[in-house]
Write an enzyme that holds these catalytic residues in place. Structure first.
Site, mmCIF file in Angstrom:
data_model
loop_
_atom_site.group_PDB
_atom_site.id
_atom_site.type_symbol
_atom_site.label_atom_id
_atom_site.label_comp_id
_atom_site.label_asym_id
_atom_site.label_seq_id
_atom_site.Cartn_x
_atom_site.Cartn_y
_atom_site.Cartn_z
ATOM 1 N N ASP A 7 2.293 -2.424 -7.910
ATOM 2 C CA ASP A 7 2.778 -1.801 -6.676
ATOM 3 C C ASP A 7 3.832 -0.763 -7.018
ATOM 4 O OD1 ASP A 7 2.805 -1.649 -3.771
ATOM 5 O OD2 ASP A 7 4.836 -2.418 -3.914
ATOM 6 N N SER A 8 4.093 0.122 -6.075
ATOM 7 C CA SER A 8 5.113 1.143 -6.284
ATOM 8 C C SER A 8 6.514 0.534 -6.287
ATOM 9 C CB SER A 8 5.029 2.198 -5.188
ATOM 10 O OG SER A 8 5.156 1.591 -3.924
ATOM 11 N N TYR A 39 5.901 5.758 -3.425
ATOM 12 C CA TYR A 39 4.751 6.608 -3.728
ATOM 13 C C TYR A 39 4.239 7.317 -2.464
ATOM 14 C CZ TYR A 39 3.830 4.479 -8.379
ATOM 15 O OH TYR A 39 3.888 4.060 -9.686
ATOM 16 N N GLY A 40 4.536 6.751 -1.312
ATOM 17 C CA GLY A 40 3.938 7.212 -0.050
ATOM 18 C C GLY A 40 4.231 8.663 0.306
ATOM 19 N N CYS A 70 -0.592 -1.460 -3.649
ATOM 20 C CA CYS A 70 -0.096 -0.250 -2.988
ATOM 21 C C CYS A 70 -1.245 0.511 -2.335
ATOM 22 C CB CYS A 70 0.585 0.620 -4.040
ATOM 23 S SG CYS A 70 1.219 2.175 -3.409
ATOM 24 N N ASN A 71 -1.123 0.762 -1.040
ATOM 25 C CA ASN A 71 -2.155 1.494 -0.316
ATOM 26 C C ASN A 71 -2.270 2.935 -0.786
ATOM 27 O OD1 ASN A 71 -3.455 0.154 2.324
ATOM 28 N ND2 ASN A 71 -1.500 -0.806 1.875
ATOM 29 N N SER A 72 -1.151 3.570 -1.149
ATOM 30 C CA SER A 72 -1.186 4.962 -1.602
ATOM 31 C C SER A 72 -1.984 5.067 -2.907
ATOM 32 C CB SER A 72 0.232 5.493 -1.818
ATOM 33 O OG SER A 72 1.007 5.319 -0.650
ATOM 34 N N GLU A 150 13.054 -2.440 3.992
ATOM 35 C CA GLU A 150 13.893 -2.474 2.782
ATOM 36 C C GLU A 150 15.341 -2.826 3.135
ATOM 37 O OE1 GLU A 150 13.195 -0.865 -0.615
ATOM 38 O OE2 GLU A 150 11.058 -1.005 -0.245
ATOM 39 N N CYS A 180 0.087 -0.823 4.680
ATOM 40 C CA CYS A 180 1.239 -0.637 3.790
ATOM 41 C C CYS A 180 1.790 -2.020 3.494
ATOM 42 C CB CYS A 180 2.303 0.230 4.461
ATOM 43 S SG CYS A 180 3.863 0.303 3.543
ATOM 44 N N THR A 181 2.143 -2.253 2.223
ATOM 45 C CA THR A 181 2.574 -3.597 1.811
ATOM 46 C C THR A 181 3.799 -4.098 2.575
ATOM 47 O OG1 THR A 181 3.869 -2.553 0.075
ATOM 48 C CG2 THR A 181 1.718 -3.427 -0.544
ATOM 49 N N HIS A 182 4.568 -3.185 3.138
ATOM 50 C CA HIS A 182 5.786 -3.608 3.822
ATOM 51 C C HIS A 182 5.513 -4.145 5.229
ATOM 52 C CE1 HIS A 182 7.718 -1.413 0.616
ATOM 53 N NE2 HIS A 182 8.907 -1.774 1.040
#
Lengths: 246, 246
Positions: A7-8, A39-40, A70-72, A150, A180-182
């Site tokens: 992941d980023s 990365y987004g 990571c989706n990006s 975050e 998105c992972t968040h």
């Protein structure tokens, strides 16, 4: 079996959480590229370059499969990863779309995709959904969600106001892809806005995908989790303690 | 005279705006490290490494002085820059403290420092203020301000709610140091919360500092501005058009 989760930053731990829950591996090597997060907002070539560096990292660990949480990365670099990695590779976008297909067979259903700028601009979710026959798709990039997560503001007035900012005027969807992972960390609040929608979570989608696509179903008594970060590994460990506790 | 302005991203344009206003240079070379923004969450060694790479970049342009608009760079890498650059170097922290001293002679005044995590954790503003005799200092890192400015939300409900989140409970200061290049863009809203406070803006502070420290006072009819970015230079140009217009 050994998985590498890439992941980023720290967000991919939401995917790790699902992998731990279903006990699919006896070892998970997590690599968060925290020195270069997020990365987004980066462009395609940069994301591909960083992703291939992650392949080099995982070569040290004799992994069976690399999962890019990571989706990006999944949006821009998945083909390059598959072409260059000496192990199996899974992203989160194809799993997400297949999980949605299992849950929502009606092709007229309204699908809302939430993702970072990079993910949304890639058009990858949208293209794949259309290939599967879905017609009624809306894409949204609520850029403030990531910094809010975050900052640890998983609920409360700030999050509510920001959600109103992005969601006011969006018609009720039947399904929402948390691209998105968040976003799984604020899924309950998203659900309050769109109470009728089914939420598609990358972690659960990946678990289904690993079984259907690669036949990975065995369950292990324990999964050993090893955490690596390109910067500030202590922060990653802290977040893991917080997010992965039950 | 030719200046190089260095920032982690687009935010340093707020400093450029002051330099343009006072017509101090006939050429400004701006370098925004947009591929690796934000610096505010990175660690000291990484920030120093990136900063020394910026020195290499500016060596191509025969500049007279390098101005690091980024507070995180000024907090962690200013000594390394001064030791390694073949041209004059100015940060924004020392100028900010000197500008405050000119405006607020009373050493019992309450000073509020607003900055990124990196800037606040460095303790550099606080240390310098104490050296100049100030005793009543509060530091705050409102992490969401930067992404909110990047999202273009310079006013409105989201910004107001986020400001309440960070500022509720903070006693009225006599002066506020805007210790991040993004904060001047929301200075009017900050002022609404703290109407009695004098706001210290890096751009204006640097203009004063360049005169006092380096004798740079000459005014030029025109300043040519050349914009460079390590990623997505079009975005930088777009933001420059938006922020630098009068």
């Amino acid at each position: 079996m050994r998985a590498g989760v890439y992941d980023s930053g720290v967000g991919g731990l939401t995917v790790v959480k699902s992998l731990l829950e279903y006990k699919l591996f006896d070892e998970i090597i997590y690599f968060g590229d925290t020195a270069r997060v997020p990365y987004g907002v980066k462009d395609k070539n940069t994301i591909i370059r960083y992703s291939l560096e992650a392949v080099e990292f995982f070569k040290n660990f004799d992994i069976d499969i690399m999962i890019t949480a990571c989706n990006s990365v999944s949006a821009y670099a998945i083909d390059e990863l598959k072409a260059n990695a000496p192990f199996k590779v899974s992203g989160v976008i194809e799993p997400g779309v297949l999980a949605l297909k299992n849950k929502i067979p009606n092709k007229d259903a309204k699908i809302l995709i939430l993702g970072t700028n990079a993910t949304i601009n890639s058009g990858k979710y949208e293209r794949l959904l259309k290939e599967h026959g879905y017609k009624n798709i809306e894409s949204l990039s609520p850029s403030l969600f990531v910094p809010i997560v975050e900052e640890g503001l998983f609920s409360g007035k700030v999050l509510k106001t920001v959600m109103e900012h992005y969601f006011d005027g969006v018609s009720q969807p039947d399904a929402i892809i948390l691209g998105c992972t968040h976003f799984p960390l604020i899924s309950r609040q998203i659900h309050k806005f769109f109470p009728k929608a089914i939420l598609i979570h990358s972690g659960e989608a990946v678990v289904e995908f690993l079984e259907d696509e690669f036949g990975i179903t065995e369950t292990h008594l324990n999964t050993e989790l090893k955490l690596f970060a390109s910067e500030n590994p202590d922060k990653l460990k802290e977040v893991a303690n917080e997010w992965l506790k039950n």
